[in-house]
Structures are given as C-alpha cells and as structure tokens.
Enzyme design. Structure first.
Site, PDB file in Angstrom:
ATOM      1  N   SER A  74      43.978  32.168  31.417  1.00  0.00           N
ATOM      2  CA  SER A  74      42.941  32.452  32.418  1.00  0.00           C
ATOM      3  C   SER A  74      43.313  33.404  33.539  1.00  0.00           C
ATOM      4  CB  SER A  74      42.436  31.153  33.030  1.00  0.00           C
ATOM      5  OG  SER A  74      41.526  30.562  32.149  1.00  0.00           O
ATOM      6  N   SER A  92      39.288  32.042  32.651  1.00  0.00           N
ATOM      7  CA  SER A  92      38.372  31.449  33.608  1.00  0.00           C
ATOM      8  C   SER A  92      38.448  32.065  35.012  1.00  0.00           C
ATOM      9  CB  SER A  92      38.650  29.951  33.731  1.00  0.00           C
ATOM     10  OG  SER A  92      39.936  29.728  34.307  1.00  0.00           O
ATOM     11  N   LYS A 129      40.910  31.551  44.120  1.00  0.00           N
ATOM     12  CA  LYS A 129      40.085  30.952  43.063  1.00  0.00           C
ATOM     13  C   LYS A 129      39.579  29.601  43.572  1.00  0.00           C
ATOM     14  CE  LYS A 129      40.316  29.751  38.102  1.00  0.00           C
ATOM     15  NZ  LYS A 129      41.155  29.773  36.882  1.00  0.00           N
TER      16      LYS A 129
HETATM   17  N1  GLN Z   1      40.178  29.973  27.821  1.00  0.00           N
HETATM   18  C1  GLN Z   1      41.042  28.846  27.754  1.00  0.00           C
HETATM   19  C2  GLN Z   1      40.232  27.590  27.847  1.00  0.00           C
HETATM   20  O1  GLN Z   1      39.064  27.674  27.841  1.00  0.00           O
HETATM   21  C3  GLN Z   1      42.050  28.907  28.849  1.00  0.00           C
HETATM   22  C4  GLN Z   1      41.503  28.534  30.171  1.00  0.00           C
HETATM   23  C5  GLN Z   1      42.520  28.588  31.264  1.00  0.00           C
HETATM   24  O2  GLN Z   1      43.572  29.211  31.124  1.00  0.00           O
HETATM   25  N2  GLN Z   1      42.207  27.905  32.346  1.00  0.00           N
HETATM   26  O3  GLN Z   1      40.735  26.509  27.919  1.00  0.00           O
END
Ligand code: GLN
Length: 488
Positions: free
Chosen positions: A179, A155, A80
C-alpha cells in the site's frame, strides 16, 4: 526564476525556510489553497486541518527566528488517515470511524510533530487499508492526478495523489501488502516501506499486525530519507518495534552504486507483467549498470505463493483486530438496538463496507477450529519458505530489482467487481511484507502516459542502501521530477 513553492521537495523547502526566502506560514497557506482547490477533482483528503496547520506553522516560524529549528521545522506534510491524531478525526477510510476523534497521537505523528513538521490534513485511503485502488474508502475514490479516470493505487492512494499533484511535499503512509509502493508507482512518486519493526505501529490503526508497517511517500528518495530519519526508532509502546540505532539516512545517500550487486528476480518477469512496463524496467537496469552496479539473475522460487499466503494471513489477523469495533467502545453505533447481539450486528453491518466484511469472514473461517491447520497454519509455513527465499538470495546480492506493479494505473471501476483481479495488483509487493524486509518504489518511466515504478527490495534494515540506490538513479534520470500537467 525560482520554481513555485509547491514544486519544491522537502530538502529544497528546508533550505528556503532557513534562508528566510519564505515563511512556514506562507508555505502552509499556499499548500492549503492547493489542497482545497484540488479536493473536488482528486478527493485526496479526508480532512484538511487549515487552522491547526497555520498555528503550527506560526510556531515553526518562531522556532526558526529563535534559532531553534531542526531540519524538518516548518515543513508541511499530510498523514494517512490510519494514524491517530489527537483532537482530529481519524477515520481509517471507514464509516465505522467517521465520528472518531482520537484522544492521542500515533508515535509517528508525535515524532513528526516534535520534529516541527506542520500537518496539513489527513489523506484518503481504502477502508482499513484494504484495497489496491482507493475505491473502498467510505469517503469515495481518490482520482489519479495523471488521469482522473484512473485509480491512484491503494490503499495509500490519497497520500500518493497528494504528493503527485504537489499538494503536499510528503506524506506518511502504511504498507501491509504493497500500500505504499503500489500507489507510489501508479501515481509517479517515490515510496518506501521500511523493515517490519523499524517504525512504531503505536497509534496506527491495525489491519494485519504481523505485516503492517509505516513509511513515507515523497517526490524523491532524498525526501523519503529526510522524513524516515524522524519517524524511525524504538518505541517502548510497540512490542514489535526493534531497538536498533537509526542511521543518518540523508548522509547515507552518498553511498556509491559502484559494485552494488542488483538481483533481477526471474519470477517478477512473468506473464502478468505488462510488456511495455517490462521494457521500461529493462532500460532502468541499464542505468544501474552504467552506475557501476552488477546485475545478477536470481530466483525466489516460492514468491509465486505470496498472494494466496497473504490472503489467508492478512484476513486472519484483520478478523481479530477488527473485533474491537463493536458499536460499544469506538465509532459507529446503530440506532435503537434491541439487545446486545442486535447492537453488534447492526453496528458492524452498517459500519463496515463490503471488502472489509469479505476479509473478516475469510479470516474468521481460516481461523476456525476445523480449518486452522489446513489454512492458517499452512499459510504460516509457506510464509516461512518465502522468507527463506529472500534470506538465501541476499547472501548473493545487495538489493533486488523488479516491477512494483504488473500494469500502470487502471480505470476507476475496472476491477471492483472481481476481488481476485484486484488482489493480483500486489503480486510483486507482498513478498517483502511476508518476509518483513524493506522495499521502495521509484518512478522509472511512462506507459500510455501513465507512470510506472521500479521496485527495489533489500535485506532487513537496509533502508539506507535502498535509498542510496534510488537516489543515485534519480540523479541520473528525471522521471521523479515530472508532474501531471494540470498540477504544475
Ligand atoms: N492491497 C493489499 C490489500 O488489499 C495491500 C493493502 C495494504 O498494503 N494495506 O490487502
């Protein structure tokens, strides 16, 4: 006839390399070709590092020939783009870091490099890991390989899509509020978020430091186990990494399911859960029963407060972490600043996208002197209650089971106009982050031809148990072996 190289998981590829069925260079070349070819349709990658990958593969082949190979030597993976990679752009999905070439490797990257893995490139992601659909990336959205009109989740959408389309057998990812698990569910792959502190955060660009945790996405629990073993462990460079021995996760896969107490969380079967998704889950629970597990109804009374709690704590921490991007030290700097304030304003104004700005503003607000007690302190107290719910329930059961996400993948653009609707995607995943406990998602069926995931959550440092339960489920079912038609 043996299956094509891209259809094989890490464990099978390792066996093939050991038997000299193919070389790491051949494997790497094959996957690089797929990554390049898929890029216009899926946009799963921010960078593809072909030349460096082939050089690393050649070194791995040398190690294999010299009898110096470890279990991961020569296996290609993708990282990532939140992990710093020496000499390679590390953008975190943001215009702010579009020009940032990291001078060092994150611990996760360094460990996997030392284990002999071959990095094929860096995966696309929501900007600074803020999002649930991969639509906040400066590099454009990632498309879901099962249906390119749909989001892959976020994400870590690039990591999930790359594994789902079999462009890479495994990927690193991060999970602050879901995410790893949510994109794994929406893309039909397996994803594990370890215990907070199990894997070093050094060199992983910070979003919300008390929640961020690195983990893995692969086609199976077995492959997740293989990779996690090489990533986990104490790191003196991360003060929150925990000094506890790393078990042999692969050996642990053989643990029996018989007698496993599986808690079915009442609050996860609320009105928000898609009815067909629920049906799939109920069928999944029967598989566990058949395997000898005992199903127990349990309740996490405060878990319904997870989303509002998270959206105070995470923005607060992000507003502090992202203060370092000031146009002076890293990344984007505006043209011809008039003075220092103008430099800050325009560099940050141009470098950050709308969602990141929304979080910074929310976070600054909840931390401001007049509101700290009302919001931040209160959220920390509720977080404590949620953690206590998990601790209490784990006195009675070994793992918790429920949905990963309320619905299968949704259409690109469907939720971008309404941030709260987007935030609700993580309603079942955020609790584990607030409590710091490990959780994983495994494919458990399809709704409208789109994959859905089963989430398993365990007590602190129960990764081996979660992986063993997921592995037992994957030996009974074949959801995790299904691949989208266009990418077979
Ligand atoms: N979707 C969540 C957010 O927008 C979690 C994101 C994540 O786990 N990095 O913060």
């Amino acid at each position: 006839m043996s299956s094509p190289l891209h259809a094989r998981g890490l464990a099978a590829l390792a066996a093939g390399l050991a038997k000299r069925e193919f070389s790491s260079v051949e494997l790497t070349r094959h996957l690089l070709g797929r990554l390049e070819a898929a890029q216009p349709q899926l946009n799963a990658m921010i960078s593809i590092t072909g030349e460096a990958a082939l050089a690393a593969a050649a070194r791995a082949d040398g190690a294999i020939a010299g009898g110096k190979a470890g279990p991961l030597t020569g296996l290609p993976i993708v990282h990532k783009d939140i992990f710093c990679t020496e000499g390679v752009r590390t953008s975190c999905g943001s215009r702010m870091l579009d020009n940032f070439v990291s001078p060092y490797d994150a611990t996760v990257v360094a460990k996997l490099k030392a284990a002999g893995t071959v990095m094929l490139g860096k995966t696309n992601m929501d900007e600074f890991a803020m999002g649930s659909s991969n639509e906040t990336s400066w590099y454009g959205p990632v498309k879901n390989p099962w249906n390119t009109a749909m989001v892959p989740g976020g994400s870590s959408g690039g990591s999930a899509a790359a594994v789902a389309a079999r462009l890479a057998p495994a990927a690193t990812a991060t999970d602050t509020g879901g995410s790893i698990r949510q994109p794994a569910a929406l893309s039909g792959v397996t994803g594990l978020k370890p215990t907070y502190g199990r894997v070093s955060r050094y060199g992983m660009i910070a979003f919300a430091s008390s929640l961020d945790q690195a983990g893995v996405i692969a086609a199976s629990a077995e492959d997740c186990a293989l990779l996690l073993g090489a990533m986990a462990g104490f790191d003196p460079r991360d003060s929150t990494s925990v000094d506890a021995p790393v078990p042999d996760y692969v050996a642990g896969l053989a643990a029996p399911t018989k007698g496993l107490r599986v808690g079915i969380v009442k609050e996860f079967f609320d009105q928000g859960l898609d009815a067909q998704n629920e049906q799939q889950l109920r069928a999944t629970f029967e598989v566990f029963r058949k395997l000898g597990a005992t199903l127990v109804d349990v309740s996490l009374p405060n878990v319904g407060l997870s989303v509002p709690t998270y959206y105070v704590v995470a923005p607060a921490e992000c507003s502090s972490n992202l203060a370092r991007f000031d146009g002076v030290r890293f990344g984007h700097r505006c043209e011809n600043p008039q003075d220092l304030l103008d430099l800050y304003r325009r560099s940050r104004g141009e470098g950050f996208g709308a969602e990141v700005k929304r979080r910074i503003m929310t976070g600054t607000y909840v931390l401001s002197a007049g509101y700290y007690d009302a919001y931040y302190l209160k959220a920390q107290q509720v977080r404590q209650l949620i953690s206590a719910d998990f601790a209490r329930v784990f006195e009675r059961v070994d793992v918790l089971a429920g949905p990963t996400s309320p619905t299968p993948a949704f259409a690109l653009g469907a939720k971008t106009a309404d941030p709260v609707t987007m935030y609700l995607n993580d309603i079942y995943t955020i609790g584990a982050n607030l409590a710091g406990v490990p959780a994983l998602s495994v494919p458990c069926g399809f709704v409208n031809d789109l994959p859905v995931g089963l989430q398993l959550i365990g007590p602190h440092f129960s990764e081996a148990k979660l992986l063993a339960a997921a592995h037992a489920f994957q030996r009974e079912t074949d959801w995790h072996t299904r691949t989208p038609g266009a990418w077979q």
